[in-house]
Scaffold this motif. Structure first.
Motif, PDB file in Angstrom:
ATOM      1  N   LEU A  61       4.314  10.172  -7.019  1.00 18.30           N
ATOM      2  CA  LEU A  61       5.331  10.433  -8.033  1.00 18.30           C
ATOM      3  C   LEU A  61       4.673  10.804  -9.357  1.00 18.30           C
ATOM      4  CD1 LEU A  61       8.241  10.446  -9.044  1.00 18.30           C
ATOM      5  CD2 LEU A  61       8.045   7.984  -9.421  1.00 18.30           C
ATOM      6  N   LEU A  62       3.649  10.064  -9.751  1.00 22.05           N
ATOM      7  CA  LEU A  62       2.956  10.380 -11.001  1.00 22.05           C
ATOM      8  C   LEU A  62       2.340  11.769 -10.949  1.00 22.05           C
ATOM      9  CD1 LEU A  62       1.242   6.946 -11.798  1.00 22.05           C
ATOM     10  CD2 LEU A  62       3.164   8.006 -13.001  1.00 22.05           C
ATOM     11  N   HIS A  67       0.841  -1.205   0.000  1.00 24.69           N
ATOM     12  CA  HIS A  67       0.000   0.000   0.000  1.00 24.69           C
ATOM     13  C   HIS A  67       0.875   1.254   0.000  1.00 24.69           C
ATOM     14  CE1 HIS A  67      -3.974  -1.730   0.238  1.00 24.69           C
ATOM     15  NE2 HIS A  67      -3.598  -2.517   1.223  1.00 24.69           N
ATOM     16  N   SER A  68       1.926   1.226   0.775  1.00 23.12           N
ATOM     17  CA  SER A  68       2.845   2.364   0.858  1.00 23.12           C
ATOM     18  C   SER A  68       3.504   2.621  -0.497  1.00 23.12           C
ATOM     19  CB  SER A  68       3.898   2.084   1.928  1.00 23.12           C
ATOM     20  OG  SER A  68       4.808   3.132   2.012  1.00 23.12           O
ATOM     21  N   GLN A  69       3.942   1.557  -1.156  1.00 21.80           N
ATOM     22  CA  GLN A  69       4.569   1.701  -2.474  1.00 21.80           C
ATOM     23  C   GLN A  69       3.577   2.256  -3.492  1.00 21.80           C
ATOM     24  OE1 GLN A  69       5.971  -2.329  -3.052  1.00 21.80           O
ATOM     25  NE2 GLN A  69       8.083  -1.720  -2.696  1.00 21.80           N
ATOM     26  N   GLU A  70       2.341   1.781  -3.437  1.00 21.18           N
ATOM     27  CA  GLU A  70       1.326   2.249  -4.372  1.00 21.18           C
ATOM     28  C   GLU A  70       1.038   3.734  -4.152  1.00 21.18           C
ATOM     29  OE1 GLU A  70      -1.244   2.372  -7.473  1.00 21.18           O
ATOM     30  OE2 GLU A  70       0.168   0.788  -6.982  1.00 21.18           O
ATOM     31  N   ALA A  71       0.961   4.137  -2.886  1.00 18.22           N
ATOM     32  CA  ALA A  71       0.734   5.558  -2.577  1.00 18.22           C
ATOM     33  C   ALA A  71       1.909   6.398  -3.069  1.00 18.22           C
ATOM     34  CB  ALA A  71       0.540   5.737  -1.069  1.00 18.22           C
TER      35      ALA A  71
END
Length: 59
Positions: free
Chosen positions: A40-41, A31-35
């Motif tokens: 970043l995007l 979840h942290s990586q996805e956030a």
């Protein structure tokens, strides 16, 4: 006093609890990586937008 070694059932219960805790940690990291990826995007898009705005001002 002799110390009794843990039973197989106790070992399995501990093992399952540890595996479950690790799975929860992995899910939290995902979840942290996805956030972070979404942030970043968004920053890349903002940067692109500012670059276009600057180009228009300098034209």
């Amino acid at each position: 006093m002799e110390q009794k070694s843990p039973s197989l059932k106790d070992c399995l219960v501990t093992y399952v609890a540890n595996i479950t805790a690790l799975q929860q940690k992995v899910e939290a990291v995902r979840h942290s990586q996805e956030a972070a990826r979404r942030q970043l995007l968004a920053l890349q898009e903002k940067c692109r937008s500012l670059r276009l705005q600057l180009d228009r001002q300098q034209a």
